[in-house]
Design an enzyme around this catalytic site. Sequence first.
Site, PDB file in Angstrom:
ATOM      1  N   CYS A  16      70.067  56.573  24.952  1.00 15.38           N
ATOM      2  CA  CYS A  16      69.392  55.763  23.927  1.00 15.38           C
ATOM      3  C   CYS A  16      68.721  54.494  24.437  1.00 15.38           C
ATOM      4  CB  CYS A  16      70.394  55.386  22.847  1.00 15.38           C
ATOM      5  SG  CYS A  16      70.906  56.822  21.910  1.00 15.38           S
TER       6      CYS A  16
HETATM    7  C1  UDX Z   1      74.281  53.197  22.335  1.00 15.46           C
HETATM    8  C2  UDX Z   1      74.575  52.284  21.142  1.00 15.46           C
HETATM    9  O1  UDX Z   1      75.826  51.597  21.373  1.00 15.46           O
HETATM   10  C3  UDX Z   1      74.622  53.065  19.844  1.00 15.46           C
HETATM   11  O2  UDX Z   1      74.792  52.179  18.740  1.00 15.46           O
HETATM   12  C4  UDX Z   1      73.312  53.832  19.685  1.00 15.46           C
HETATM   13  O3  UDX Z   1      73.320  54.593  18.484  1.00 15.46           O
HETATM   14  C5  UDX Z   1      73.081  54.733  20.883  1.00 15.46           C
HETATM   15  O4  UDX Z   1      73.085  53.932  22.088  1.00 15.46           O
HETATM   16  P1  UDX Z   1      75.674  54.860  23.860  1.00 15.46           P
HETATM   17  O5  UDX Z   1      74.421  55.013  24.662  1.00 15.46           O
HETATM   18  O6  UDX Z   1      76.436  56.063  23.487  1.00 15.46           O
HETATM   19  O7  UDX Z   1      75.384  54.081  22.495  1.00 15.46           O
HETATM   20  O8  UDX Z   1      76.671  53.959  24.740  1.00 15.46           O
HETATM   21  P2  UDX Z   1      77.162  52.447  24.792  1.00 15.46           P
HETATM   22  O9  UDX Z   1      78.620  52.442  24.627  1.00 15.46           O
HETATM   23  O10 UDX Z   1      76.390  51.566  23.903  1.00 15.46           O
HETATM   24  O11 UDX Z   1      76.848  52.080  26.319  1.00 15.46           O
HETATM   25  C6  UDX Z   1      75.527  52.155  26.860  1.00 15.46           C
HETATM   26  C7  UDX Z   1      75.507  51.707  28.291  1.00 15.46           C
HETATM   27  O12 UDX Z   1      75.686  50.308  28.406  1.00 15.46           O
HETATM   28  C8  UDX Z   1      76.580  52.346  29.188  1.00 15.46           C
HETATM   29  O13 UDX Z   1      75.995  52.729  30.422  1.00 15.46           O
HETATM   30  C9  UDX Z   1      77.575  51.223  29.410  1.00 15.46           C
HETATM   31  O14 UDX Z   1      78.265  51.326  30.623  1.00 15.46           O
HETATM   32  C10 UDX Z   1      76.637  50.011  29.412  1.00 15.46           C
HETATM   33  N1  UDX Z   1      77.311  48.748  29.080  1.00 15.46           N
HETATM   34  C11 UDX Z   1      77.894  48.586  27.857  1.00 15.46           C
HETATM   35  C12 UDX Z   1      77.294  47.701  29.993  1.00 15.46           C
HETATM   36  O15 UDX Z   1      76.737  47.823  31.106  1.00 15.46           O
HETATM   37  N2  UDX Z   1      77.900  46.524  29.643  1.00 15.46           N
HETATM   38  C13 UDX Z   1      78.505  46.321  28.442  1.00 15.46           C
HETATM   39  O16 UDX Z   1      79.025  45.227  28.201  1.00 15.46           O
HETATM   40  C14 UDX Z   1      78.509  47.392  27.514  1.00 15.46           C
END
Ligand code: UDX
Length: 453
Positions: free
Chosen positions: A278
């Site tokens: 996403c």
């Molecule tokens: C995201 C959104 O959270 C969600 O609301 C939307 O509908 C779809 O996109 P998702 O892609 O499933 O969801 O994962 P998410 O848990 O948000 O993590 C995305 C990425 O960010 C991961 O690679 C995670 O490792 C990274 N991340 C997350 C960080 O690098 N640091 C953080 O503090 C949080």
Amino acid sequence: MYKHSVSILGTGFIGLCSAACFAKQDIKVIASTHNEKKAEIIKNFQSPFFEEGLEEMLQEIRNKNPELLTCITDPVKAVLETDISMITQGTPMREDKSIKLDYIESTAEEIGEALKKKDDFHLIVVRSTVVPGTTRNLVGKIITDISGKEPGKDFGLCMQPEFLAEGKSLEDTLYPDRIVIGEYDIKSGNMLQDFYEYFYGDHLENCPILRMNLESAELVKYGNNCLLSTKISYANEFANFAELVPNVDVVEVMKGVGLDYRLNPRFLGAGVGFGGSCFHKDVNAIKAWSKSRGYNARLLEAVLDINDDQAIHIVDIAEDLVGSLKDKRITLLGLAFKPGTDDMRSAPSIRVVNELEERGVTNIIGYDPKAKETARVEFGDRIQYADSIQEALKNSECALLITDWDDFKKLTPKDFKTHMKTPNLIDGRRIYPYEEFKAELPFRAMGRIDFKD
Ligand code: UDX
């Protein structure tokens, strides 16, 4: 059973998780996909992809009342046999990074075909992430052109953005923090609100329903994902600031920042950056969309650049610790874009492998508790695949922690010292206690250096 039945057009994360949650709550659901193999799996109440708790929920539905959920390969039939249709098709990124709306378009055509044969009022809800204007000008228009029916009179039209995160899809579907209803007209919005009042019941006491026009609802979704990715890139920018001053730790800094009542500490985790289906896709889509209208999204450009650079930066840190990596054996701990999934889409591991190869590294071994097979599809024989942490560390000269799986959090300095040829470790997710690891190993962590580095 709820008075209206629902067809779900598209059986990815959003579609199938919604279908299961609705059916579990006594709503009759017909899911539709063009993929016969997928339909067969879902018909057997199994999940075609891994998502925490989904398979169990599907089994529960089968045991309770299998009539509540069916899956077919005929969207026209699915629309004709239900009262509400939700479009949950993917909106992937094109080569030029803009949004690809082909699946939305073909689904709208199928709905149009169905509505041509239907006299009753039917509600269409777009739940895929789409750029502003898509629901009205593409979906609504195609349906009108093909069916000869009028929105607001013969059929209802809504846009309801979805905020579920992989690994938490069911929880996020069952307990959202708000429901956004974009509506063509009041009647459409009322029908969707009624549906969610039935589905959520008491949960709505803590979950506002926001009603707005279609385009605002479409933009809410981008607003959400862009702000979350901006928070991560902001934390990574500060991680890079922290590395300019010995003994400043970005984890402590972000904790201090995140406790401000106007902010919150979530999504301030610095490291190797974000991945997933996403964030890249949506940030790029809205950036391309705004550019096509003459506005350059400078902030989002920086968000993406900072994120890409973190994968290069972790390799720089490794070279700073170990020297040239060229003829060394390198271990990647974690390949999936985040823990709890086997999804490799836009995973940081891809950018790290690209960067290692760029620097002539050919001996790379990766381990992931869930993503071995999906990683193999992504990397082929560019890397080797271990079946255990021990195997991944064996004879390795430098390990890069890429995904914060719980299994990796349990590792101690002794594990690295026992199994690796030379126990060099870079923490790309800040999961290890810095002082302890630093005292025991040649160790670096993103967002912190100390006097000796
Ligand atoms: C995201 C959104 O959270 C969600 O609301 C939307 O509908 C779809 O996109 P998702 O892609 O499933 O969801 O994962 P998410 O848990 O948000 O993590 C995305 C990425 O960010 C991961 O690679 C995670 O490792 C990274 N991340 C997350 C960080 O690098 N640091 C953080 O503090 C949080």
